[in-house]
Scaffold this motif. Structure first.
Motif, short mmCIF file in Angstrom:
data_model
loop_
_atom_site.label_atom_id
_atom_site.label_comp_id
_atom_site.label_asym_id
_atom_site.label_seq_id
_atom_site.Cartn_x
_atom_site.Cartn_y
_atom_site.Cartn_z
N LEU A 1 -50.32 -42.73 14.76
CA LEU A 1 -50.05 -42.73 13.20
C LEU A 1 -50.74 -44.01 12.65
O LEU A 1 -50.84 -44.94 13.03
CB LEU A 1 -48.45 -43.07 13.04
N LEU A 2 -51.23 -43.75 11.54
CA LEU A 2 -52.26 -44.67 10.68
C LEU A 2 -51.90 -44.66 9.25
O LEU A 2 -52.06 -43.73 8.75
CB LEU A 2 -53.63 -44.54 11.25
N THR B 1 -51.64 -50.14 9.52
CA THR B 1 -51.97 -49.94 8.17
C THR B 1 -53.13 -50.35 7.64
O THR B 1 -53.45 -51.56 8.05
CB THR B 1 -50.82 -50.08 7.46
N ILE B 2 -53.84 -49.61 6.92
CA ILE B 2 -55.18 -50.13 6.29
C ILE B 2 -54.71 -50.24 4.80
O ILE B 2 -54.16 -49.25 4.29
CB ILE B 2 -56.30 -49.21 6.55
N SER C 1 -62.00 -49.87 1.86
CA SER C 1 -60.85 -49.49 2.50
C SER C 1 -61.06 -48.27 3.17
O SER C 1 -60.61 -47.62 4.13
CB SER C 1 -59.55 -49.45 1.76
N HIS C 2 -61.96 -47.27 2.56
CA HIS C 2 -62.30 -45.96 2.79
C HIS C 2 -63.23 -46.13 4.13
O HIS C 2 -63.16 -45.32 4.94
CB HIS C 2 -63.30 -45.09 1.79
N GLU C 3 -64.15 -47.07 4.08
CA GLU C 3 -64.94 -47.23 5.25
C GLU C 3 -63.94 -47.88 6.59
O GLU C 3 -64.49 -47.33 7.62
CB GLU C 3 -66.04 -48.43 4.93
N ARG C 4 -63.01 -48.65 6.35
CA ARG C 4 -62.27 -49.06 7.49
C ARG C 4 -61.43 -47.67 7.95
O ARG C 4 -61.18 -47.76 9.12
CB ARG C 4 -61.45 -50.07 6.83
N LEU C 5 -61.02 -46.93 6.92
CA LEU C 5 -60.11 -45.78 7.51
C LEU C 5 -60.84 -44.66 8.09
O LEU C 5 -60.67 -44.29 9.31
CB LEU C 5 -59.77 -45.06 6.20
N PHE D 1 -60.29 -38.27 1.89
CA PHE D 1 -62.01 -38.40 2.29
C PHE D 1 -62.37 -39.37 3.12
O PHE D 1 -63.00 -39.16 4.22
CB PHE D 1 -62.59 -38.92 0.66
N GLY D 2 -61.66 -40.70 3.27
CA GLY D 2 -61.83 -41.57 4.32
C GLY D 2 -61.44 -40.99 5.63
O GLY D 2 -62.15 -41.32 6.56
#
Length: 319
Positions: A49-50, A94-95, A105-109, A134-135
């Motif tokens: 889970l993330l 969690t991000i 945050s998309h890049e981290r995801l 998308f991420g």
């Protein structure tokens, strides 16, 4: 703590829930789930889970904010659910979107999902708005190549915009992977809630569309057959579930409540059939908005769907 104050990444929180005693016969999610470091996810492969705590995409899309609290509400609803398998469950933390910086945050995801996928885990992303998709997809694509996307949703989310929003993720994915690798099916589309421009865009991109009214008319066998046909090739599958596909009476706690919606029985049948293929590579559950939930009704419904997907995924015999 709001998204501006929250850290960009938070490790797995402590889980809690009902306890009936020690031993696997009393196992519940909260008693067995283990923390997992996304920067070093090498461990026995399992479900990971993330959380993706983000309202920015919904706000950019002129929706009602609150989805950033979705990951915490989903964990709370999952905690006391009883387990009937002994496979490994992880929580990778969690991000959080910092202020308006959705792109970072998309890049981290993407980085986290790529790492989890390469380590052999099945990432289940707890959103957050549907910008989540998308991420998460970009990370899975980097790790596994082209995926077959099946989205249970009242909306196409194929909008063209100057910046990413909760309405643009699948358009962004089409540009990321290219038309030759963009395989996208969306089930539950509400005709009155999607303009002709969006239907035309879906046609241009070769999207497979099933309207909400078509799903409502199908028998259980027809639903299973339809879902199975969408999984006919050998590609890994990205299953995305936007909770606003459900009727507002069943799922009031979402960013954009449905006027008609598709009954939980139908959505569950589709999700379980898809998970039973054994080819899930990524799952998103998005648009839970606890601010508008009633008695945690939507969170509990979403938790049940996640638990059913996990059970169906693990029911496939190992090759």
């Amino acid at each position: 703590m709001n998204s501006v104050d929250a850290p960009a990444y938070s490790p797995a929180p402590e889980w809690s829930g009902r306890s009936d005693g020690p031993g696997p016969e009393h196992a519940r999610w909260h008693s067995v789930i283990r923390p997992l470091d996304v920067t070093n996810p090498q461990a026995q492969p399992g479900i990971a889970l993330l959380g993706f705590a983000s309202d920015e995409g919904v706000e950019r899309n002129h929706g009602r904010p609150g989805a950033a609290e979705g990951p915490a509400a989903l964990r709370a609803a999952l905690g006391s659910l009883a387990l009937h398998h002994e496979h490994v469950l992880y929580d990778a933390g969690t991000i959080t979107t910092q202020g308006t910086d959705l792109e970072s945050s998309h890049e981290r995801l993407s980085d986290a999902v790529e790492a989890l996928s390469r380590a052999g885990h099945l990432p289940i992303i707890l959103g957050g708005g549907h910008e989540t998709a998308f991420g998460s997809h970009r990370g899975a694509f980097r790790a596994q190549g082209p995926l077959n996307i099946i989205n249970l949703d009242a909306h196409f989310d194929l909008r063209t915009a100057d910046v990413p929003t909760s309405g643009t993720p699948f358009k962004q994915i089409s540009e990321l992977v290219g038309p030759e690798h963009f395989a996208y099916s969306v089930l539950g589309i509400s005709r009155p809630n999607n303009t002709k421009v969006l239907f035309d865009e879906a046609a241009n991109l070769g999207v497979t569309i099933t309207l909400d009214e078509e799903l409502l008319a199908m028998t259980r066998d027809e639903l299973r057959s339809h879902a199975t046909q969408l999984c006919a090739d050998s590609s890994p599958i990205h299953l995305s579930i936007d909770l606003d596909v459900l009727p507002a009476a069943q799922a009031p706690g979402v960013s954009a409540p449905a006027g008609l919606g598709v009954d939980l029985r139908i959505i569950r049948e589709l999700a379980v059939t898809i998970a039973s293929t054994g080819r899930l590579a990524l799952v998103d559950v998005v648009e839970l908005n606890p601010s508008f939930d009633l008695d945690s009704r939507t969170a509990k419904l979403a938790a049940r769907l996640i638990d059913d997907i996990v059970n169906a995924h693990f029911s496939v015999p190992a090759v």
